[in-house]
Motif scaffolding. Structure first.
Motif, short mmCIF file in Angstrom:
data_model
loop_
_atom_site.label_atom_id
_atom_site.label_comp_id
_atom_site.label_asym_id
_atom_site.label_seq_id
_atom_site.Cartn_x
_atom_site.Cartn_y
_atom_site.Cartn_z
N LEU A 66 0.75 -1.25 0.11
CA LEU A 66 -0.09 -0.04 -0.07
C LEU A 66 0.71 1.18 -0.02
N GLU A 67 2.14 1.13 0.79
CA GLU A 67 2.80 2.35 0.74
C GLU A 67 3.62 2.39 -0.53
N TYR A 68 3.98 1.58 -1.07
CA TYR A 68 4.39 1.71 -2.47
C TYR A 68 3.41 2.37 -3.49
N ASN A 69 2.30 2.06 -3.41
CA ASN A 69 1.12 2.66 -4.24
C ASN A 69 1.01 4.05 -3.85
N ALA A 70 1.06 4.41 -2.48
CA ALA A 70 1.00 5.94 -2.10
C ALA A 70 2.24 6.81 -2.49
N ILE A 71 3.43 6.31 -2.73
CA ILE A 71 4.52 7.09 -3.22
C ILE A 71 4.89 6.82 -4.51
N ASP A 72 3.95 6.28 -5.42
CA ASP A 72 3.94 6.09 -6.70
C ASP A 72 5.37 4.90 -7.17
N ARG A 73 5.74 4.19 -6.09
CA ARG A 73 6.60 3.13 -6.69
C ARG A 73 6.22 2.13 -7.43
N LEU A 74 4.83 2.04 -7.58
CA LEU A 74 4.27 1.00 -8.67
C LEU A 74 3.60 1.98 -9.73
N PRO A 75 3.64 1.55 -10.97
CA PRO A 75 2.60 2.11 -11.85
C PRO A 75 1.11 2.34 -11.86
N TRP A 76 0.82 3.50 -11.17
CA TRP A 76 -0.44 3.90 -10.63
C TRP A 76 -1.57 3.47 -11.89
N GLN A 77 -1.15 3.79 -13.04
CA GLN A 77 -2.27 3.28 -14.15
C GLN A 77 -2.63 1.89 -14.23
N ARG A 78 -2.03 1.24 -13.69
CA ARG A 78 -2.27 -0.30 -13.48
C ARG A 78 -2.88 -0.59 -12.29
N VAL A 79 -3.19 0.09 -11.32
CA VAL A 79 -4.04 0.01 -10.30
C VAL A 79 -5.11 0.49 -10.04
N PRO A 80 -6.07 -0.14 -10.59
CA PRO A 80 -7.56 0.69 -10.76
C PRO A 80 -8.43 0.76 -9.36
N THR A 81 -8.03 1.23 -8.25
CA THR A 81 -8.73 1.14 -7.24
C THR A 81 -9.18 2.51 -6.73
N VAL A 82 -10.15 2.74 -5.65
CA VAL A 82 -10.39 3.92 -5.05
C VAL A 82 -9.26 4.51 -4.37
N PHE A 83 -8.40 3.84 -3.68
CA PHE A 83 -7.24 4.42 -3.11
C PHE A 83 -6.55 5.25 -3.87
N ILE A 84 -6.11 4.48 -5.14
CA ILE A 84 -5.23 5.22 -5.84
C ILE A 84 -5.71 6.30 -6.67
N SER A 85 -7.06 6.36 -6.84
CA SER A 85 -7.89 7.45 -7.74
C SER A 85 -7.95 8.73 -6.81
N VAL A 86 -8.23 8.44 -5.37
CA VAL A 86 -8.36 9.66 -4.60
C VAL A 86 -6.83 10.06 -4.40
#
Length: 226
Positions: A66-86
């Motif tokens: 989850l932290e990797y998603n928050a700091i853009d260490r994972l490609p956010w375009q490939r993570v279709p979740t509400v967490f990433i959208s907000v």
């Protein structure tokens, strides 16, 4: 047999999360028992083969994902979740977590409602496939392969009974959703996946007892029998 295959899904915990609830809401208790038995057997087999260490590492890595998603260490375009959208819209982790919590509660409630009130396989499959990425912050684009299941049911019903209002649009949306999420998110700089899943879930909800989503896949000769 269904319970056995549902139990096999624990290799993807975020996808298997809603399955027990759906089986309870649909009163499929035999399938639920076999799902639990299969899951327990797989866990015991993994412990016998690899010990406890992989499980400790798995639990340790979950918050880091989850932290990797928050700091853009994972490609956010490939993570279709509400967490990433907000997170992309506000750059505020607290708001993203709060929005994800609300999304999880609403998605779980909506999915359970469909499984409780609707016997149609297409409605149930559509609700489950749409609710899974709305209920977790960990979904990735390749997890969207599950969309092929409601697509198959809806396509069969459109062919067998004729398309109902909005059904053709839903079929197109299900078919192009994985690519649409990636290209549209890239283009506008915002994750659009949750909007697609909300539309699919709403469609399952607004036909709770009829209109092409509620037909069972029953051969006409069987359905006409006294």
């Amino acid at each position: 047999l269904a319970g056995f295959f549902f139990g096999m899904m624990i290799y993807k915990p975020h996808i298997a999360l809603l399955l027990p609830l759906c089986l309870i809401a649909g009163r499929h208790f035999e399938a639920l028992i076999w799902m639990v038995a299969t899951a327990v057997a797989l866990v015991l087999a993994s412990l016998a083969a690899f010990g406890l260490e992989p499980w400790f590492l798995f639990i340790e890595q979950m918050p880091k994902s989850l932290e990797y998603n928050a700091i853009d260490r994972l490609p956010w375009q490939r993570v279709p979740t509400v967490f990433i959208s907000v997170m992309k819209a506000t750059d505020n982790k607290s708001w993203a977590l709060a929005a994800q919590g609300i999304s999880t509660i609403c998605a779980v409630a909506a999915c359970a409602w469909v499984w409780m009130r609707n016997q149609g396989l297409a409605a149930r499959a559509l609700a489950l496939a749409a609710a899974i990425p709305l209920a977790t912050p960990h979904a990735l684009d390749y997890d969207m392969a599950i969309l092929v299941i409601p697509f198959a049911f809806l396509a069969w019903q459109a062919w067998r009974f004729g398309p109902r209002p909005g059904m053709l649009f839903m079929l197109v949306l299900l078919w192009i959703a994985p690519l649409l999420m990636w290209f549209a998110s890239h283009t506008i700089g915002q994750q659009v996946g949750p909007a697609i899943f909300i539309a699919l879930l709403v469609y399952a909800l607004i036909y709770p007892s009829g209109g092409g989503l509620s037909h069972r896949l029953t051969p006409p000769s069987v359905a006409a029998a006294p």
